[in-house]
Design a protein around this motif. Structure first.
Motif, mmCIF file in Angstrom:
data_model
loop_
_atom_site.group_PDB
_atom_site.id
_atom_site.type_symbol
_atom_site.label_atom_id
_atom_site.label_comp_id
_atom_site.label_asym_id
_atom_site.label_seq_id
_atom_site.Cartn_x
_atom_site.Cartn_y
_atom_site.Cartn_z
ATOM 1 N N HIS A 128 43.929 50.678 -65.939
ATOM 2 C CA HIS A 128 45.325 51.421 -66.102
ATOM 3 C C HIS A 128 45.640 52.118 -64.980
ATOM 4 C CE1 HIS A 128 41.938 54.336 -66.586
ATOM 5 N NE2 HIS A 128 42.635 55.100 -65.978
ATOM 6 N N ASP A 129 46.875 52.467 -64.610
ATOM 7 C CA ASP A 129 47.321 53.201 -63.438
ATOM 8 C C ASP A 129 47.632 54.542 -63.934
ATOM 9 O OD1 ASP A 129 49.736 52.871 -64.620
ATOM 10 O OD2 ASP A 129 50.646 51.466 -63.317
ATOM 11 N N HIS A 130 48.173 55.439 -63.010
ATOM 12 C CA HIS A 130 48.472 56.825 -63.215
ATOM 13 C C HIS A 130 49.920 57.110 -62.835
ATOM 14 C CE1 HIS A 130 43.960 57.049 -62.518
ATOM 15 N NE2 HIS A 130 43.946 57.067 -63.738
ATOM 16 N N ARG A 131 50.252 56.367 -62.082
ATOM 17 C CA ARG A 131 51.783 56.613 -61.286
ATOM 18 C C ARG A 131 51.864 58.099 -60.605
ATOM 19 N NH1 ARG A 131 55.348 52.628 -64.188
ATOM 20 N NH2 ARG A 131 53.806 51.191 -64.782
ATOM 21 N N ARG A 158 47.727 44.053 -58.131
ATOM 22 C CA ARG A 158 48.736 43.327 -58.621
ATOM 23 C C ARG A 158 49.022 41.991 -58.003
ATOM 24 N NH1 ARG A 158 52.499 45.814 -62.244
ATOM 25 N NH2 ARG A 158 52.259 48.049 -62.477
ATOM 26 N N GLU A 203 49.372 54.397 -56.674
ATOM 27 C CA GLU A 203 49.772 53.182 -56.968
ATOM 28 C C GLU A 203 48.498 52.557 -57.657
ATOM 29 O OE1 GLU A 203 52.376 51.309 -56.385
ATOM 30 O OE2 GLU A 203 53.039 53.378 -55.851
ATOM 31 N N THR A 204 47.271 53.447 -57.504
ATOM 32 C CA THR A 204 46.030 53.000 -57.903
ATOM 33 C C THR A 204 45.728 52.403 -59.335
ATOM 34 O OG1 THR A 204 44.652 54.443 -56.652
ATOM 35 C CG2 THR A 204 43.484 53.460 -58.239
ATOM 36 N N ILE A 205 45.257 51.310 -59.656
ATOM 37 C CA ILE A 205 44.944 50.769 -60.730
ATOM 38 C C ILE A 205 43.369 50.496 -60.782
ATOM 39 C CG2 ILE A 205 44.968 48.772 -62.413
ATOM 40 C CD1 ILE A 205 47.722 47.790 -60.607
ATOM 41 N N HIS A 206 42.894 51.197 -61.812
ATOM 42 C CA HIS A 206 41.189 51.079 -62.044
ATOM 43 C C HIS A 206 41.020 50.769 -63.779
ATOM 44 C CE1 HIS A 206 40.138 55.697 -62.623
ATOM 45 N NE2 HIS A 206 41.178 55.409 -63.325
ATOM 46 N N ARG A 230 53.401 54.811 -68.149
ATOM 47 C CA ARG A 230 52.663 53.996 -66.909
ATOM 48 C C ARG A 230 52.146 52.791 -67.956
ATOM 49 N NH1 ARG A 230 47.702 57.149 -67.203
ATOM 50 N NH2 ARG A 230 47.979 58.705 -68.564
ATOM 51 N N GLU A 276 49.984 43.046 -68.336
ATOM 52 C CA GLU A 276 50.472 44.604 -68.267
ATOM 53 C C GLU A 276 50.962 44.864 -69.686
ATOM 54 O OE1 GLU A 276 52.849 45.281 -64.953
ATOM 55 O OE2 GLU A 276 52.913 47.380 -65.231
#
Ligand SMILES: [Fe+2]
Length: 193
Positions: free
Chosen positions: A77-80, A99, A123-126, A151, A160
């Motif tokens: 997931h990301d956080h924005r 991405r 921008e982190t996706i984790h 998000r 996504e």
């Protein structure tokens, strides 16, 4: 005796929002807090169940106590918004993603243990895994409204979809149930011995 005062911590974080580098400043506050796990336990309770407890929520700042059940795996997931994640009990394994067209792919990872603080960019996706058979406890500070910001999350195939906080709660509850079943299995084993 060191005291963790939630209101004082939130006030310090709010004041740090005015600094030139608010994320770094808040990271230092989180670092100081997670160095005293017993003080946090005294303030918010010893974690015995997975979940998110909101200590503060406003448009510019969210402070959560986050408890990861044993062996839980949370989808990507990301956080924005930026985040400062501090572990004060147990540990968590982060997998990071980038991405690529139509999906995401693994770009790295980071293992955090008690006392560690990770600063994540907007921008982190984790994805996150609790590698331990015990609860992991963390203080999460986000530079925005964690619950009110649209998000994304990604399914097992890397596609996504809109972030669904209820899916997080379900994932935590399922891992709680597995952990409880394991405890009762080992209790009945030791009972029959
Ligand atoms: Fe996250």
């Amino acid at each position: 005796m060191v005291v963790f005062d939630v209101d004082a911590f939130v006030s310090e974080c709010r004041a740090a929002l005015g600094e030139t580098r608010p994320q770094a400043a808040i990271g230092e506050l989180v670092q100081r807090a997670v160095a005293e796990p017993r003080a946090i336990d005294d303030a918010v309770g010893v974690p015995t169940k997975g979940g998110m407890r909101t200590l503060h929520r406003s448009p510019e700042l969210t402070v959560l106590q986050f408890v990861w059940p044993p062996s839980v795996v949370l989808f990507p997931h990301d956080h924005r918004m930026w985040a400062a994640i501090g572990i004060y009990g147990g540990g968590e394994d982060n997998t990071f993603y980038r991405r690529v067209p139509d999906r995401i792919e693994v770009s790295g990872g980071k293992q955090l243990e008690a006392g560690d603080v990770a600063l994540l960019g907007a921008e982190t996706i984790h994805s996150v895994r609790n590698p331990h058979r015990a609860y992991t406890a963390a203080i999460h500070v986000y530079g925005g409204d964690y619950f009110g910001t649209p998000r994304s999350q990604w399914d097992a195939a890397g596609h996504e979809e809109p972030f669904d906080v209820e899916a997080v709660r379900r994932t935590l509850a399922e891992a709680d149930a597995r952990a409880a079943a394991e405890v009762s299995r080992s209790d009945s084993r030791s009972g029959s011995a």
